[in-house]
Design a protein around this motif. Structure first.
Motif: not given
Length: 398
Positions: A327-333, A384-394
């Motif tokens: 995702p945009e702004g992510a450091a790794a896939p 791009e939007h939903i999975f990253p929100a959960a990843q950030n929460t983790t």
């Protein structure tokens, strides 16, 4: 036939189901509401009759959105119990069945297919002998077989949706050829997976429907899941299917017979039942050890060959697809595991992120020239939007 522009006036239903599962709900909530608006706009622009999309965390649906109608003629809306057709996502069940038999010592992935199906020996192979094709080639879509079951077109009233019996598939072997040396490339093959389904039948003594029901659906309590024709007591929940062409909508009908290709694409189920299956992938179901060893799932999720999907960085494993997405702004896939499906009006996907225990699920009952592109847009939006929100929460929870 219905005019699609008049048809856009049908009512929409939106169900946002956010539950408390230890998730920082605001991160998902804010993004999900914006996602819903984009989703509704995409569906309306494409003339979709009905669709559903959901997001899972820790084995539960934390967000779900339903759009439009399960049956336009009666005005029945998509709801939590609507039964969709999952098409090629069925392949994940059939591949799991093969791995179950492998783990029980009933077969080897390096067995030649002609050991079980000698009729395959009649296929034209300009690259060698048919004994060179193994079950491993079939399960990794690297056998060289064509993609469609039928090697010719159809459209006649008497033309079956798919071959009714294995004998009809076997009769086509002398009129089939390999397109590349086995094991040298990737090419998606429905006949190849049908062969694996037939191998399961020969070894187990059950039809593929019976085997999958006994060894996967029943242990998981997927009581509203079935293959092909809808049981009478579930008809009220079955979604119809539709086709959009030239601004007009026509209905396929809710049921069709996948015949000898049922292991390819015969599964019907509500989203709630599919959650049970995804939870097995994620290791979140108590029945997991009875379904398949975790090591065997990991083996199936290897990234073996790049696929021909140019919209994502996608690789084929053993039936399962692996997508690497940054995702945009992510450091790794992020690594996603899943499968898509499309058949007779329905288009669908299921994807999991094993690292965070999250998953996305989508099904649309309206096909047309737009269907594949629409599914890719929904998938890209989720990545791009939903999975990253959960990843950030983790990350925050740690």
């Amino acid at each position: 036939m219905l005019n699609i522009f008049k048809h856009k006036a049908f009512s929409l239903i939106a169900c946002l189901c956010l539950t408390s599962t230890g998730v920082a709900a605001d991160a998902i909530d804010d993004r999900w509401q914006a996602f819903e608006r984009r989703f509704d706009s995409m569906m309306a622009d494409a003339g979709t009759i009905g669709a559903t999309v959901g997001f899972l965390r820790d084995g539960k649906i934390i967000a779900r959105h339903n759009y439009g109608m399960a049956d336009d003629a009666t005005g029945r809306q998509i709801d939590e119990g609507t039964i969709f057709h999952w098409a090629s996502i069925t392949k994940t069940l059939t591949a799991t069945a093969v791995m179950q038999l492998r783990d029980r010592g009933r077969l080897s992935l390096d067995d030649p297919i002609i050991k079980y199906l000698p009729e395959v020996g009649a296929v034209h192979n300009p690259y060698g002998g048919m004994e060179d094709i193994t079950l491993r080639h079939l399960i990794t879509h690297s056998s060289g077989f064509r993609s469609p079951t039928f090697p010719w077109g159809g459209g006649e009233d008497w033309h079956p949706f798919e071959p009714k019996a294995w004998s009809q598939v076997a009769a086509m072997m002398p009129y089939t050829r390999l397109h590349f040396p086995p094991g040298s490339a990737y090419s998606y093959s429905n006949p190849g997976i049908s062969m694996l389904g037939r191998v399961v039948e020969i070894i187990s003594g059950d039809s593929i429907e019976e085997y999958l029901t006994k060894n996967i659906l029943m242990p998981l309590g997927m009581s509203k899941s079935y293959f092909d024709t809808t049981p009478y007591h579930l008809l009220a929940d079955r979604s119809n299917s539709y086709w959009v062409e030239g601004g007009e909508v026509s209905a396929f009908g809710p049921d069709f017979d996948t015949g000898a290709t049922v292991g390819n694409g015969g599964l019907n189920a509500p989203v709630g039942n599919m959650v049970k299956w995804l939870n097995v992938w994620l290791g979140l179901d108590d029945s997991t050890p009875a379904i398949l060893r975790r090591e065997s799932f990991d083996e199936m999720w290897q990234a073996l060959r790049r696929t021909d999907d140019t919209s994502v960085e996608e690789y084929m494993g053993m039936v399962f697809f692996t997508i690497q997405n940054t995702p945009e702004g992510a450091a790794a896939p992020t690594r996603y595991i899943g499968h898509t499906g499309d058949q007779a009006g329905f288009t669908a996907f299921v994807y999991i992120d094993p690292k965070t225990g999250t998953a996305a699920i989508y099904n649309n009952n309206t096909a047309g020239d737009h269907a594949f592109g629409l599914r890719e847009r929904v998938r890209a939006d989720m990545f791009e939007h939903i999975f990253p929100a959960a990843q950030n929460t983790t990350t925050e929870e740690k």
